[in-house]
Motif scaffolding. Structure first.
Motif, PDB file in Angstrom:
ATOM      1  N   LEU A 121      13.105  -6.155  29.227  1.00 14.27           N
ATOM      2  CA  LEU A 121      13.749  -5.897  30.812  1.00 14.27           C
ATOM      3  C   LEU A 121      14.263  -4.467  30.962  1.00 14.27           C
ATOM      4  CD1 LEU A 121      14.929  -9.617  31.708  1.00 14.27           C
ATOM      5  CD2 LEU A 121      12.817  -8.298  32.354  1.00 14.27           C
ATOM      6  N   ALA A 122      15.038  -4.268  29.792  1.00 10.80           N
ATOM      7  CA  ALA A 122      15.932  -2.722  29.812  1.00 10.80           C
ATOM      8  C   ALA A 122      15.262  -1.815  29.735  1.00 10.80           C
ATOM      9  CB  ALA A 122      17.109  -2.820  28.741  1.00 10.80           C
ATOM     10  N   GLN A 123      14.234  -1.763  29.167  1.00  8.44           N
ATOM     11  CA  GLN A 123      13.081  -0.777  28.916  1.00  8.44           C
ATOM     12  C   GLN A 123      12.477  -0.336  30.364  1.00  8.44           C
ATOM     13  OE1 GLN A 123      12.372   1.667  27.049  1.00  8.44           O
ATOM     14  NE2 GLN A 123      13.044   1.066  25.149  1.00  8.44           N
ATOM     15  N   LEU A 124      11.953  -1.405  30.867  1.00 12.91           N
ATOM     16  CA  LEU A 124      11.366  -1.466  32.255  1.00 12.91           C
ATOM     17  C   LEU A 124      12.256  -0.917  33.382  1.00 12.91           C
ATOM     18  CD1 LEU A 124       9.394  -4.691  32.452  1.00 12.91           C
ATOM     19  CD2 LEU A 124       8.536  -2.390  32.428  1.00 12.91           C
ATOM     20  N   LYS A 125      13.613  -1.144  32.984  1.00 10.70           N
ATOM     21  CA  LYS A 125      14.522  -0.846  34.061  1.00 10.70           C
ATOM     22  C   LYS A 125      14.798   0.797  33.892  1.00 10.70           C
ATOM     23  CE  LYS A 125      17.517  -3.682  35.795  1.00 10.70           C
ATOM     24  NZ  LYS A 125      18.461  -4.528  35.830  1.00 10.70           N
ATOM     25  N   LEU A 126      14.987   1.223  32.560  1.00  5.18           N
ATOM     26  CA  LEU A 126      15.146   2.669  32.316  1.00  5.18           C
ATOM     27  C   LEU A 126      14.003   3.458  32.934  1.00  5.18           C
ATOM     28  CD1 LEU A 126      16.492   4.694  30.461  1.00  5.18           C
ATOM     29  CD2 LEU A 126      14.759   4.387  28.521  1.00  5.18           C
ATOM     30  N   GLN A 127      12.777   2.878  32.925  1.00  2.01           N
ATOM     31  CA  GLN A 127      11.828   3.590  33.509  1.00  2.01           C
ATOM     32  C   GLN A 127      11.691   3.841  35.061  1.00  2.01           C
ATOM     33  OE1 GLN A 127       8.122   1.889  31.351  1.00  2.01           O
ATOM     34  NE2 GLN A 127       8.887   2.672  29.560  1.00  2.01           N
ATOM     35  N   ARG A 128      12.088   2.599  35.337  1.00  3.43           N
ATOM     36  CA  ARG A 128      12.168   2.399  37.016  1.00  3.43           C
ATOM     37  C   ARG A 128      13.235   3.342  37.359  1.00  3.43           C
ATOM     38  NH1 ARG A 128      12.741  -2.856  37.259  1.00  3.43           N
ATOM     39  NH2 ARG A 128      15.006  -2.887  38.180  1.00  3.43           N
ATOM     40  N   LYS A 129      14.458   3.457  36.748  1.00  2.00           N
ATOM     41  CA  LYS A 129      15.568   3.913  37.288  1.00  2.00           C
ATOM     42  C   LYS A 129      15.373   5.482  37.154  1.00  2.00           C
ATOM     43  CE  LYS A 129      18.395   0.384  38.573  1.00  2.00           C
ATOM     44  NZ  LYS A 129      19.091   0.310  39.816  1.00  2.00           N
TER      45      LYS A 129
ATOM     46  N   ILE B  28      22.441  11.312  33.285  1.00  2.00           N
ATOM     47  CA  ILE B  28      22.880  10.090  34.175  1.00  2.00           C
ATOM     48  C   ILE B  28      22.517   8.809  33.351  1.00  2.00           C
ATOM     49  CG2 ILE B  28      22.193   8.719  36.215  1.00  2.00           C
ATOM     50  CD1 ILE B  28      21.270  11.546  37.614  1.00  2.00           C
ATOM     51  N   VAL B  29      23.644   8.046  33.237  1.00  2.00           N
ATOM     52  CA  VAL B  29      23.769   6.932  32.475  1.00  2.00           C
ATOM     53  C   VAL B  29      23.677   5.462  33.435  1.00  2.00           C
ATOM     54  CG1 VAL B  29      24.851   5.700  30.402  1.00  2.00           C
ATOM     55  CG2 VAL B  29      24.709   8.205  30.643  1.00  2.00           C
ATOM     56  N   GLY B  30      22.678   4.594  33.095  1.00  2.00           N
ATOM     57  CA  GLY B  30      22.903   3.328  33.778  1.00  2.00           C
ATOM     58  C   GLY B  30      23.353   2.241  32.954  1.00  2.00           C
TER      59      GLY B  30
ATOM     60  N   CYS C 198      16.536   7.425  34.822  1.00  2.00           N
ATOM     61  CA  CYS C 198      18.125   8.036  34.156  1.00  2.00           C
ATOM     62  C   CYS C 198      17.534   8.313  32.745  1.00  2.00           C
ATOM     63  CB  CYS C 198      19.259   7.141  34.171  1.00  2.00           C
ATOM     64  SG  CYS C 198      18.958   5.442  33.753  1.00  2.00           S
ATOM     65  N   GLU C 199      18.784   9.180  32.290  1.00  2.00           N
ATOM     66  CA  GLU C 199      18.348   9.583  30.724  1.00  2.00           C
ATOM     67  C   GLU C 199      19.010   8.382  29.467  1.00  2.00           C
ATOM     68  OE1 GLU C 199      19.510  12.045  32.894  1.00  2.00           O
ATOM     69  OE2 GLU C 199      17.299  12.519  32.988  1.00  2.00           O
ATOM     70  N   LEU C 200      19.924   7.895  29.963  1.00  2.00           N
ATOM     71  CA  LEU C 200      20.256   6.643  29.088  1.00  2.00           C
ATOM     72  C   LEU C 200      20.530   5.210  29.903  1.00  2.00           C
ATOM     73  CD1 LEU C 200      23.124   8.547  27.126  1.00  2.00           C
ATOM     74  CD2 LEU C 200      20.461   8.261  26.559  1.00  2.00           C
ATOM     75  N   LEU C 201      20.113   4.346  29.230  1.00  2.00           N
ATOM     76  CA  LEU C 201      20.272   2.788  29.957  1.00  2.00           C
ATOM     77  C   LEU C 201      21.196   2.084  28.830  1.00  2.00           C
ATOM     78  CD1 LEU C 201      19.650   1.325  32.706  1.00  2.00           C
ATOM     79  CD2 LEU C 201      18.431   0.013  30.844  1.00  2.00           C
ATOM     80  N   VAL C 202      22.241   1.586  29.160  1.00  2.00           N
ATOM     81  CA  VAL C 202      23.083   0.958  28.288  1.00  2.00           C
ATOM     82  C   VAL C 202      22.825  -0.711  28.455  1.00  2.00           C
ATOM     83  CG1 VAL C 202      25.366   0.277  27.462  1.00  2.00           C
ATOM     84  CG2 VAL C 202      24.798   2.604  28.282  1.00  2.00           C
ATOM     85  N   LEU C 203      22.091  -1.366  27.811  1.00  2.00           N
ATOM     86  CA  LEU C 203      22.056  -2.777  27.927  1.00  2.00           C
ATOM     87  C   LEU C 203      23.056  -3.636  27.123  1.00  2.00           C
ATOM     88  CD1 LEU C 203      20.195  -5.392  28.250  1.00  2.00           C
ATOM     89  CD2 LEU C 203      19.210  -4.797  25.949  1.00  2.00           C
ATOM     90  N   ASN C 204      23.560  -4.434  28.267  1.00  2.00           N
ATOM     91  CA  ASN C 204      24.590  -5.423  27.992  1.00  2.00           C
ATOM     92  C   ASN C 204      23.664  -6.825  27.630  1.00  2.00           C
ATOM     93  OD1 ASN C 204      27.790  -4.911  29.585  1.00  2.00           O
ATOM     94  ND2 ASN C 204      26.997  -4.334  27.709  1.00  2.00           N
ATOM     95  N   ARG C 205      24.141  -7.745  26.884  1.00  2.00           N
ATOM     96  CA  ARG C 205      23.520  -8.809  26.798  1.00  2.00           C
ATOM     97  C   ARG C 205      24.444  -9.750  27.682  1.00  2.00           C
ATOM     98  NH1 ARG C 205      19.348 -10.111  23.126  1.00  2.00           N
ATOM     99  NH2 ARG C 205      18.748  -8.146  21.852  1.00  2.00           N
ATOM    100  N   VAL C 206      24.212 -10.466  28.609  1.00  2.00           N
ATOM    101  CA  VAL C 206      25.140 -11.417  29.226  1.00  2.00           C
ATOM    102  C   VAL C 206      24.431 -12.749  29.230  1.00  2.00           C
ATOM    103  CG1 VAL C 206      26.190  -9.576  30.483  1.00  2.00           C
ATOM    104  CG2 VAL C 206      24.293 -10.734  31.553  1.00  2.00           C
ATOM    105  N   GLY C 207      25.742 -13.664  29.682  1.00  2.00           N
ATOM    106  CA  GLY C 207      25.355 -15.147  29.587  1.00  2.00           C
ATOM    107  C   GLY C 207      26.693 -15.765  30.145  1.00  2.00           C
ATOM    108  N   GLU C 208      26.679 -17.037  30.305  1.00  2.00           N
ATOM    109  CA  GLU C 208      27.889 -17.662  30.858  1.00  2.00           C
ATOM    110  C   GLU C 208      28.946 -17.434  30.015  1.00  2.00           C
ATOM    111  OE1 GLU C 208      27.273 -21.481  32.646  1.00  2.00           O
ATOM    112  OE2 GLU C 208      26.144 -19.931  33.710  1.00  2.00           O
TER     113      GLU C 208
END
Ligand code: CTP
Ligand code: CA
Length: 239
Positions: free
Chosen positions: A171-179, A154-156, A181-191
């Protein structure tokens, strides 16, 4: 993470991909939505198809529709988070992998107005009360872990700007643990980053168990087209 098979690295594998954004209607003509274009999800569907997988795309609102190269995949169109939730839940059991690239609305208006909301005569602004939507990713992980069936991988996805206290990777590391899932893909976003563009910057984070299986596979960071990012994510499924 999935066993390599003959006839393409993902031949015979069922991959469920969500894409685009969900929209929560306020009244017959208005909705709460987000800026997801669906481009990353389409690129993932194409990369999975190229690898031989049997792909189902659960599509929310998208700027772009699946092109002719995706004519062979199943596309299920949904509007709200509840609809996406139902579409994923009814298909997850049969999937080998679930990739949640959709931007899922966390909240929906608590009350839907069946007729168009009008400006009131006394000049008061309407107050919109929101309620929580289901967390599709967390629920799929919980159900899979509980039943022992369903997608092995499962990929988030997480779009993070970072804040004063934490950078996007933390933030992504924490989210991976919280969710869970096996993989979490981090996108850096901004305006002016990522949304609607063809280019992107991603980091792929893996849970401890997934990391053990992926030992030695590099890179886990790419700045490039959404197509290149998709190829890297899909590659993880058959590494
Ligand atoms: N997601 C989901 N259901 C939701 C919200 C998010 O399945 N109701 C999925 C997204 O598709 C994505 C992942 O969870 O793959 C992370 O989404 P994100 O919005 O970054 O996480 P949230 O838990 O909603 O946290 P935040 O408060 O940062 O929005
Ligand atoms: Ca969210």
């Amino acid at each position: 993470l999935l066993l390599h098979q003959e006839g393409g690295p993902l031949a015979g594998r069922r991959v469920l991909i969500t894409a685009g954004g969900t929209r929560e209607p306020l009244d017959p003509v208005r909705y709460l939505g987000n800026r997801s274009s669906g481009k990353q999800g389409l690129a993932l569907a194409d990369a999975a198809r190229s690898a031989g997988a049997q792909v189902t795309l659960i599509a929310g609102s998208m700027e772009q529709q699946p092109g002719p190269e995706l004519a062979c995949i199943e596309v299920v169109s949904v509007g709200t988070t509840e609809q996406m939730h139902a579409a994923v839940m009814s298909r997850a059991e049969q999937a080998d992998a679930l990739i949640m690239s959709a931007a899922v609305a966390d909240f929906r208006p608590a009350d839907y107005a069946h007729t168009k909301i009008k400006k009131s005569d006394n000049g008061a602004s309407p107050i919109i009360t929101l309620e929580r939507n289901p967390d599709i990713l967390a629920e799929t992980v919980a159900r899979r872990n509980h039943r022992g069936t369903g997608p092995k991988v499962i990929v988030g996805f997480a779009a993070e700007t970072g804040d004063e206290k934490s950078d996007p990777l933390e933030l992504a590391q924490l989210k991976l643990q919280r969710k869970g899932c096996e993989l979490l893909v981090l996108n850096r976003v901004g305006e002016n980053l990522v949304f609607g563009l063809d280019s992107t910057e991603i980091h792929i984070l893996a849970s401890d168990a997934a990391q053990q299986q992926l030992q030695g596979f590099e890179p886990d960071h790419v700045i490039g087209s959404k197509r290149e990012a998709a190829a890297l994510v899909i590659q993880r499924l058959h590494q």
